[in-house]
Design a protein around this motif. Sequence first.
Motif, PDB file in Angstrom:
ATOM      1  N   UNK A 112       0.812  -1.213   0.000  1.00 53.55           N
ATOM      2  CA  UNK A 112       0.000   0.000   0.000  1.00 53.55           C
ATOM      3  C   UNK A 112       0.850   1.270   0.000  1.00 53.55           C
ATOM      4  N   UNK A 113       2.130   1.116   0.194  1.00 55.36           N
ATOM      5  CA  UNK A 113       3.008   2.271   0.189  1.00 55.36           C
ATOM      6  C   UNK A 113       3.105   2.834  -1.220  1.00 55.36           C
ATOM      7  N   UNK A 114       3.363   4.128  -1.301  1.00 55.14           N
ATOM      8  CA  UNK A 114       3.444   4.782  -2.601  1.00 55.14           C
ATOM      9  C   UNK A 114       4.696   4.332  -3.346  1.00 55.14           C
ATOM     10  N   UNK A 115       4.556   4.131  -4.639  1.00 56.73           N
ATOM     11  CA  UNK A 115       5.689   3.748  -5.479  1.00 56.73           C
ATOM     12  C   UNK A 115       6.603   4.950  -5.699  1.00 56.73           C
ATOM     13  N   UNK A 116       7.873   4.676  -5.909  1.00 55.67           N
ATOM     14  CA  UNK A 116       8.848   5.699  -6.262  1.00 55.67           C
ATOM     15  C   UNK A 116       8.804   5.853  -7.776  1.00 55.67           C
ATOM     16  N   UNK A 117       8.623   7.059  -8.265  1.00 54.00           N
ATOM     17  CA  UNK A 117       8.515   7.324  -9.702  1.00 54.00           C
ATOM     18  C   UNK A 117       9.867   7.790 -10.230  1.00 54.00           C
ATOM     19  N   UNK A 118      10.398   7.041 -11.177  1.00 52.77           N
ATOM     20  CA  UNK A 118      11.684   7.373 -11.776  1.00 52.77           C
ATOM     21  C   UNK A 118      11.455   7.708 -13.245  1.00 52.77           C
ATOM     22  N   UNK A 119      11.862   8.832 -13.748  1.00 50.53           N
ATOM     23  CA  UNK A 119      12.731   9.822 -13.133  1.00 50.53           C
ATOM     24  C   UNK A 119      12.002  10.990 -12.465  1.00 50.53           C
ATOM     25  N   UNK A 120      10.668  10.972 -12.429  1.00 48.36           N
ATOM     26  CA  UNK A 120       9.914  12.106 -11.864  1.00 48.36           C
ATOM     27  C   UNK A 120      10.328  12.456 -10.439  1.00 48.36           C
ATOM     28  N   UNK A 121      10.524  11.429  -9.569  1.00 49.89           N
ATOM     29  CA  UNK A 121      10.930  11.663  -8.184  1.00 49.89           C
ATOM     30  C   UNK A 121      12.447  11.701  -8.036  1.00 49.89           C
ATOM     31  N   UNK A 122      13.161  11.587  -9.148  1.00 47.18           N
ATOM     32  CA  UNK A 122      14.619  11.505  -9.111  1.00 47.18           C
ATOM     33  C   UNK A 122      15.049  10.097  -9.468  1.00 47.18           C
ATOM     34  N   UNK A 123      16.337   9.857  -9.421  1.00 45.43           N
ATOM     35  CA  UNK A 123      16.887   8.531  -9.710  1.00 45.43           C
ATOM     36  C   UNK A 123      17.495   7.985  -8.430  1.00 45.43           C
ATOM     37  N   UNK A 124      17.091   6.771  -8.006  1.00 46.12           N
ATOM     38  CA  UNK A 124      17.659   6.203  -6.782  1.00 46.12           C
ATOM     39  C   UNK A 124      19.173   6.022  -6.910  1.00 46.12           C
ATOM     40  N   UNK A 125      19.938   6.485  -5.927  1.00 51.24           N
ATOM     41  CA  UNK A 125      21.392   6.353  -6.005  1.00 51.24           C
ATOM     42  C   UNK A 125      21.844   4.907  -5.781  1.00 51.24           C
ATOM     43  N   UNK A 126      23.009   4.527  -6.285  1.00 53.36           N
ATOM     44  CA  UNK A 126      23.537   3.175  -6.068  1.00 53.36           C
ATOM     45  C   UNK A 126      23.589   2.836  -4.574  1.00 53.36           C
ATOM     46  N   UNK A 127      23.217   1.593  -4.254  1.00 55.88           N
ATOM     47  CA  UNK A 127      23.225   1.139  -2.871  1.00 55.88           C
ATOM     48  C   UNK A 127      21.946   1.418  -2.108  1.00 55.88           C
ATOM     49  N   UNK A 128      20.985   2.090  -2.746  1.00 55.38           N
ATOM     50  CA  UNK A 128      19.752   2.449  -2.045  1.00 55.38           C
ATOM     51  C   UNK A 128      18.703   1.345  -2.154  1.00 55.38           C
ATOM     52  N   UNK A 129      17.686   1.433  -1.287  1.00 58.30           N
ATOM     53  CA  UNK A 129      16.559   0.508  -1.297  1.00 58.30           C
ATOM     54  C   UNK A 129      15.293   1.302  -1.556  1.00 58.30           C
ATOM     55  N   UNK A 130      14.506   0.847  -2.512  1.00 59.36           N
ATOM     56  CA  UNK A 130      13.233   1.482  -2.855  1.00 59.36           C
ATOM     57  C   UNK A 130      12.119   0.569  -2.335  1.00 59.36           C
ATOM     58  N   UNK A 131      11.343   1.054  -1.378  1.00 59.51           N
ATOM     59  CA  UNK A 131      10.229   0.290  -0.830  1.00 59.51           C
ATOM     60  C   UNK A 131       8.923   0.791  -1.412  1.00 59.51           C
ATOM     61  N   UNK A 132       8.020  -0.121  -1.746  1.00 53.12           N
ATOM     62  CA  UNK A 132       6.732   0.263  -2.310  1.00 53.12           C
ATOM     63  C   UNK A 132       6.698   0.167  -3.823  1.00 53.12           C
ATOM     64  N   UNK A 133       7.786  -0.250  -4.428  1.00 52.69           N
ATOM     65  CA  UNK A 133       7.812  -0.436  -5.873  1.00 52.69           C
ATOM     66  C   UNK A 133       8.451   0.731  -6.606  1.00 52.69           C
ATOM     67  N   UNK A 134       8.835   0.444  -7.829  1.00 57.09           N
ATOM     68  CA  UNK A 134       9.435   1.455  -8.705  1.00 57.09           C
ATOM     69  C   UNK A 134       8.539   1.602  -9.923  1.00 57.09           C
TER      70      UNK A 134
END
Length: 86
Positions: free
Chosen positions: A31-53
């Motif tokens: 139910x968590x909001x998805x991370x929107x790429x590239x609208x929300x930015x680009x996740x940096x190397x080593x990061x964890x995206x919770x809620x989907x991409x």
Amino acid sequence: MNTNVRARVFVGVFGLLMLAIIMVLPVPAALAAAFHCPSDGTPPPGSTVNGGLDVDGLCLVADITVNGGITVESGGHLQLQSSTVN
């Protein structure tokens, strides 16, 4: 205290208790909001995206972990390197 006043106090206290419990419960990852790429930015190397991409454009990522899956929208392009998708 008469019965009406006791009932109102009980309902008020019960309602506040239920509200407090609901506010403390964790939100499931689905139910968590998805991370929107590239609208929300680009996740940096080593990061964890919770809620989907959610890929809504050109998204170039490397060495990330995605929890919640990946959705590529119409017009989206994903380049994923050395990453884990759960």
